[in-house]
Design a protein around this motif. Structure first.
Motif: not given
Length: 522
Positions: A237-239, A166-170, A271-276, A262-266
């Motif tokens: 998301i802006i950390p 994802p773009a946020g982790l590149q 979302q938090l990790l990849t869109t930050a 569980g599925p909602m938590v995943s």
């Protein structure tokens, strides 16, 4: 590519103030001035009076001087690189020239000055000062060198295979999972203090609190802005930040603790990790939640975890749960590089006491072959720092706890560098022998595989009928002389191979090890 700037003059007398215009003309035009050109200058008249033979001799002399200067410059560069090749990187076991660390080499023999840049794999390299000192020393030993200028830098933050992320982790180089698979052992304490230790070593660091049910990060740090912000245009998301470390936690989302399935938590974690907007990070430390369920598997699937640090306590019960976590990482091809045993002991009245027993950490090390074990003492200040919002390594950077975390940080930096090197060179194509070389990470064995055999053994849905299990491409459909166009790593578990027909094959290391070999390279 090294940039070489040496003082090369076709005529040594050019450096003299009393240079004659005649010689200036010869040097400037390379001895190719045409005698038929009619100039009224008295210097050109003097030039015309020269005999053809003297012109030829002068031109040859100038040519020889240019060649000698070029040879001298080439020799100077060779001397510098040979001197620098005496410095060995202890992690890779290779000299810094072969590692490609030496950049922008510039040489001025006229004044005896050499300048270059050492580009290391990480700004947190624990021996960067030693590299700089040794580089100065070995180059200054050359007889013609009077001055050496060394600039230190680090490679741009980028994972081994950024395009698949994802773009946020590149632009995140290394992802470190801090895990225990059991609650209450001090995992969050280790994650936060490790992150700020890496930041203190010069790295760009972020922390992701993956525990949605009970986020700890908002208690352990004290950022001014305690709410995550959204970028409405990019929908990212802006950390938030504290002391230069970027922070993302569900606790900063204004929701407190989550009450969801569980599925909602995943989905929330994804979302938090990849869109930050993490930006360029050398290390992203993930504070893993307890357990080995959907959330942990989701994290390992959406982000290429470079390595894991295991946290445990001396009790046997802790070891049982930690062992499950180590096995999970092993199946997911995530190497566990260190074990941190928390609450090991305390000192009183000149004696050392072990209130919770001994042996859990060493048992993990012995049973699973993890090389490094670090012990954290019981310290009231360590516990208090977790509640005060100031990490212990920040509050007392010279203390015993900070020194232990410094050792953990050095271990993580060195092991991540080794892992990236192993992954990036694990599978290559040797055109000279027309074979695919496989050096599986964390193994000393090297294999040689025929490209056509690798292509024919693809087990993806594109190559195997999902109903019958039969191979779709026939043996003769794959040319015997087929060669891969590109081989790229896919994390710690597989490589992506692109073939001339446009087919992209994902080849897990386990599958490559099972394929018929040409010959053993060991």
């Amino acid at each position: 590519m090294h940039l070489l700037r040496a003082s090369i003059s076709p005529c040594p007398s050019l450096h003299c103030c009393s240079i004659s215009p005649f010689k200036d003309a010869i040097a400037g035009f390379g001895g190719c001035i045409q005698a038929k050109r009619k100039l009224e200058s008295r210097w050109f008249c003097a030039f015309q009076r020269q005999s053809p033979s003297s012109l030829t001799v002068t031109a040859k002399a100038a040519s020889l001087e240019v060649g000698a200067s070029t040879t001298s410059a080439t020799t100077a560069e060779s001397d510098v690189l040979k001197a620098l090749s005496k410095i060995i990187d202890p992690d890779f076991g290779t000299d810094i020239v072969s590692c490609g660390f030496v950049k922008d080499l510039q040489i001025s023999e006229a004044i005896g000055e050499v300048s270059f840049r050492l580009e290391l794999t990480t700004p947190a390299c624990p021996i960067k000062d030693m590299f700089e000192q040794k580089a100065n020393e070995v180059v200054l030993m050359l007889p013609w060198v009077n001055n050496v200028k060394v600039t230190m830098s680090a490679q741009t933050a980028r994972p081994v295979y950024a395009d698949e992320l994802p773009a946020g982790l590149q632009t995140v180089s290394n992802v470190i999972a801090v895990s225990s698979c059991k609650g209450g052992v001090g995992k969050s304490t280790v994650a936060v203090n490790l992150a700020y230790t890496l930041a203190g070593m010069g790295a760009r660091v972020g922390i992701f609190d993956a525990d949605v049910y009970g986020p700890s990060l908002p208690t352990m740090v004290s950022p001014e802005n305690r709410l995550l912000e959204m970028n409405p245009e990019k929908r990212t998301i802006i950390p938030t930040e504290y002391l230069g470390v970027k922070l993302v936690s569900f606790g900063f989302a204004g929701q407190g603790r989550a009450i969801m399935r569980g599925p909602m938590v995943s989905g929330v974690i994804n979302q938090l990790l990849t869109t930050a907007e993490w930006g360029e990070l050398d290390y992203l430390v993930i504070d893993m939640p307890p357990g080995t369920g959907d959330i942990q598997l989701t994290l390992c699937q959406i982000v290429p975890i470079t390595a894991a640090v295991i946290v445990t306590t001396p009790q046997k019960l802790s070891f049982i749960d930690v062992a499950k976590g180590v096995r999970m990482f092993s199946k997911l091809k995530v190497p566990c590089v260190a074990v941190v045993e928390n609450m090991c002991h305390f000192d009183a009245d000149g004696k050392r006491y072990h209130p919770f027993g001994r042996g859990s950490g060493s048992q993990v090390v012995q049973q699973f072959g993890i090389q490094f074990l670090f012990e954290l003492p019981i310290r009231p200040t360590l516990s208090a720092s977790g509640d005060s919002g100031i990490p212990e390594v920040v509050a007392d950077p010279q203390g015993e706890v900070a020194q232990t975390f410094q050792d953990v940080g050095v271990c993580v930096v060195q092991q991540c560098a080794k892992i990236r090197q192993q992954v990036s060179t694990s599978v290559t194509y040797d055109k000279s022998i027309k074979a695919i070389r496989v050096k599986v990470p964390y193994s000393d064995e090297e294999l040689l595989l025929h490209p056509a055999t690798v292509r024919r053994n693809d087990r993806s849905a594109q190559s195997v009928d999902e109903w019958t299990g039969e191979q779709k491409p026939q043996f003769t459909d794959i040319p015997e002389d087929i060669e891969p166009e590109e081989i790229r790593p896919m994390g710690n578990y597989a490589v992506s191979i692109t073939w001339p027909d446009g087919f992209s094959q994902i080849a897990p290391y386990d599958q490559l090890q099972a394929i018929e070999r040409l010959v053993s390279a060991a």
